[in-house]
Every structure is written in C-alpha cells, then in structure tokens.
Design a protein around this motif. Structure first.
Motif, short mmCIF file in Angstrom:
data_model
loop_
_atom_site.label_atom_id
_atom_site.label_comp_id
_atom_site.label_asym_id
_atom_site.label_seq_id
_atom_site.Cartn_x
_atom_site.Cartn_y
_atom_site.Cartn_z
N VAL A 46 7.09 34.13 -68.93
CA VAL A 46 7.13 35.10 -67.83
C VAL A 46 5.72 35.37 -67.33
O VAL A 46 4.74 35.05 -68.01
CB VAL A 46 7.79 36.44 -68.25
N GLU A 47 5.67 35.98 -66.15
CA GLU A 47 4.40 36.33 -65.53
C GLU A 47 4.40 37.83 -65.25
O GLU A 47 5.30 38.33 -64.57
CB GLU A 47 4.28 35.54 -64.23
N VAL A 48 3.41 38.54 -65.77
CA VAL A 48 3.23 39.96 -65.47
C VAL A 48 2.30 40.04 -64.27
O VAL A 48 1.18 39.54 -64.31
CB VAL A 48 2.61 40.72 -66.66
N GLN A 49 2.78 40.66 -63.18
CA GLN A 49 1.99 40.71 -61.95
C GLN A 49 1.27 42.04 -61.84
O GLN A 49 1.83 43.04 -61.43
CB GLN A 49 2.92 40.46 -60.75
N ARG A 99 0.28 35.69 -68.24
CA ARG A 99 1.45 34.95 -68.69
C ARG A 99 1.78 35.31 -70.13
O ARG A 99 0.89 35.40 -70.97
CB ARG A 99 1.20 33.45 -68.60
N PHE A 157 7.54 42.34 -73.72
CA PHE A 157 7.10 43.14 -72.56
C PHE A 157 8.13 44.24 -72.29
O PHE A 157 9.22 44.23 -72.85
CB PHE A 157 6.89 42.26 -71.31
N ASN A 178 5.49 44.29 -62.05
CA ASN A 178 6.61 43.34 -61.91
C ASN A 178 6.47 42.28 -63.00
O ASN A 178 5.36 41.85 -63.31
CB ASN A 178 6.55 42.61 -60.56
N VAL A 179 7.60 41.87 -63.56
CA VAL A 179 7.60 40.76 -64.51
C VAL A 179 8.63 39.76 -64.04
O VAL A 179 9.79 40.11 -63.81
CB VAL A 179 7.93 41.22 -65.95
#
Ligand code: CMP
Length: 139
Positions: A63-66, A73, A80, A94-95
């Motif tokens: 996943v990517e944490v924005q 990442r 999370f 946002n994830v």
C-alpha cells in the motif's frame, strides 16, 4: 470498490512480525478477532478525514500512504490505520493499494482488548504510531 473476504490462516497471522512473539493460544485468540479482505490494486482503503473503525495488517501486497509532501510504501507484515484509533483523531492520510493486497482487519474495540491482553504488542504499535506522527509534515 469490490472487496472480497477470505479466510484468515495461521501462517498469515504469523507473517506479521508483531505477532511472532505470541504463543499458540494468543495467536488463536487474535485469529478470532481478525477479518480478512482482498483489495484490488488502486483501491482507496483509508480516506483522510474519515472516522476510524479499524486498523489493518498487510498479509500480502503493498500500500501507499499519501502524506501531504511525500508518499510512504508499506508492505507485508506492516500495519496502518492505527493512528486515528490510538489518538482518537480522524484518519491522517489516504492509504491506497499499489498491488492486489490482502489485509487482516482488526476493529478498534478488539485492538483495545488485544492491547490489554498483550501489553508488549500495544507498546510496539504505540511506538510506531508516535514515530509516524513525528514524520508526518505539518500542514
Ligand atoms: P490513520 O491516521 O488511522 O490512517 C492513515 C494511516 O497512514 C495512519 O493511521 C498510519 O497508519 C499511516 N501513516 C500516517 N503517517 C505515516 C507515516 N509518516 N509513515 C507511515 N505511515 C503513516
């Protein structure tokens, strides 16, 4: 988005480093709390500003944490969604799934139980959350 449920297995739980210290009975107990979902690549899992009801452990995928000025990442074995629950705030970021991803989902209420029964795990999760809130740039 289309989220499919799947069965939580012993090896999935054991793949999370946080749970590796636990004995068999503690893992069996945690398995009763966890739900599992398959998330397609690209799907938004956590939306910044939302009220939090659960946290997530990554059993497969990425996943990517924005964050406002960077993306972080997270991969297999990482978690999370703990910050909003522990600090009782709205979601801080946002994830999004970067790949087809399998998540183990723990409801906020069950996290409190888990922490009460396994204080060391609670400490680890709190430490990660504290470090992450230091890293999150101010707005
Ligand atoms: P939560 O605020 O519930 O929802 C967004 C999640 O993104 C947050 O919990 C953390 O799990 C994660 N997150 C926020 N900031 C960072 C960071 N600096 N590094 C890694 N993960 C983060």
């Amino acid at each position: 988005i289309h989220r499919r449920e799947f069965v939580v297995t012993w090896s999935m739980v054991a793949s999370v480093p946080l749970f590796r210290e636990l004995d068999a009975s503690a893992i069996a107990e945690i398995m009763r709390y966890l739900n599992a979902q398959s998330i397609p690549a690209g799907a938004l899992i956590v939306r910044r500003g939302d009220i939090a009801q659960s946290m997530y452990f990554i059993a497969e995928g990425e996943v990517e944490v924005q964050l406002p000025t960077q993306v972080v990442r997270l991969g297999v074995g990482q978690f999370f969604g703990e910050m909003a629950i522990l600090h009782q705030t709205p979601r801080t970021a946002n994830v999004r799934a970067l790949a087809p991803t399998k998540l183990l989902i723990l409801q906020a209420y069950d996290l409190q139980t888990l922490i009460a029964r396994n204080p060391v795990i609670g400490e680890c999760i709190r430490e990660v959350a504290a470090k992450r809130s230091e890293l999150a740039p101010e707005e």
